[in-house]
Design a protein around this motif. Structure first.
Motif, mmCIF file in Angstrom:
data_model
loop_
_atom_site.group_PDB
_atom_site.id
_atom_site.type_symbol
_atom_site.label_atom_id
_atom_site.label_comp_id
_atom_site.label_asym_id
_atom_site.label_seq_id
_atom_site.Cartn_x
_atom_site.Cartn_y
_atom_site.Cartn_z
ATOM 1 N N THR A 33 0.926 -1.289 0.223
ATOM 2 C CA THR A 33 -0.031 -0.184 0.036
ATOM 3 C C THR A 33 0.876 1.239 -0.130
ATOM 4 N N VAL A 70 -4.292 6.731 -4.481
ATOM 5 C CA VAL A 70 -4.613 5.495 -4.238
ATOM 6 C C VAL A 70 -4.150 5.041 -2.695
ATOM 7 N N GLU A 73 -4.899 1.614 -0.568
ATOM 8 C CA GLU A 73 -5.618 0.665 -1.498
ATOM 9 C C GLU A 73 -4.406 -0.250 -1.766
ATOM 10 N N ILE A 75 -1.880 -2.544 -4.140
ATOM 11 C CA ILE A 75 -1.695 -2.266 -5.549
ATOM 12 C C ILE A 75 -0.503 -3.426 -5.523
ATOM 13 N N ILE A 107 -3.945 -1.579 -9.504
ATOM 14 C CA ILE A 107 -4.737 -1.697 -8.106
ATOM 15 C C ILE A 107 -5.194 -3.155 -8.122
ATOM 16 N N ARG A 110 -9.676 -2.614 -4.525
ATOM 17 C CA ARG A 110 -10.094 -1.188 -4.220
ATOM 18 C C ARG A 110 -10.845 -1.245 -2.851
#
Length: 111
Positions: A33, A70, A73, A75, A107, A110
């Motif tokens: 993250t 982001v 989230e 990734i 991603i 989500r």
């Protein structure tokens, strides 16, 4: 003249193999993250992997802003990594495990 050419060709091959190998060792593709580190107005993006390693993210302004968008989230971040060692002292705007020169991200979860 022939010997000089052969010696130079040999050095070129050795150095090419060395640099190609070192580039492969620096490839980075990890799941984790993005987090903001620092204090306003000196905020910088960092990447925390699933196993707890922390990397400073070095990226162009567009990618950096996308990554900051982001935060939190899950990734997959890809790029190259420069790990910290005795020559690379951790500073206020660097994180303990090194620097990732981010090239792209995807991603995968989500929130």
């Amino acid at each position: 003249m022939k010997k000089v050419f052969l010696v130079l060709a040999g050095f070129f091959c050795c150095f090419s193999a060395f640099f190609a190998h070192s580039r492969e060792n620096n490839l980075f593709s990890e799941t984790g993250t993005v987090h903001s580190f620092g204090n306003m107005p000196f905020v910088f993006p960092g990447f925390v992997t699933d196993d707890g390693k922390q990397y400073f993210i070095e990226a162009d302004e567009t990618l950096r802003n996308e990554l900051l968008g982001v935060q939190g989230e899950k990734i997959i971040l890809t790029g190259t990594v420069e790990k910290n060692d005795k020559k690379n002292v951790v500073s206020m705007s660097r994180l303990k495990d090194g620097t990732v020169r981010a090239e792209s991200f995807k991603i995968i979860d989500r929130k």
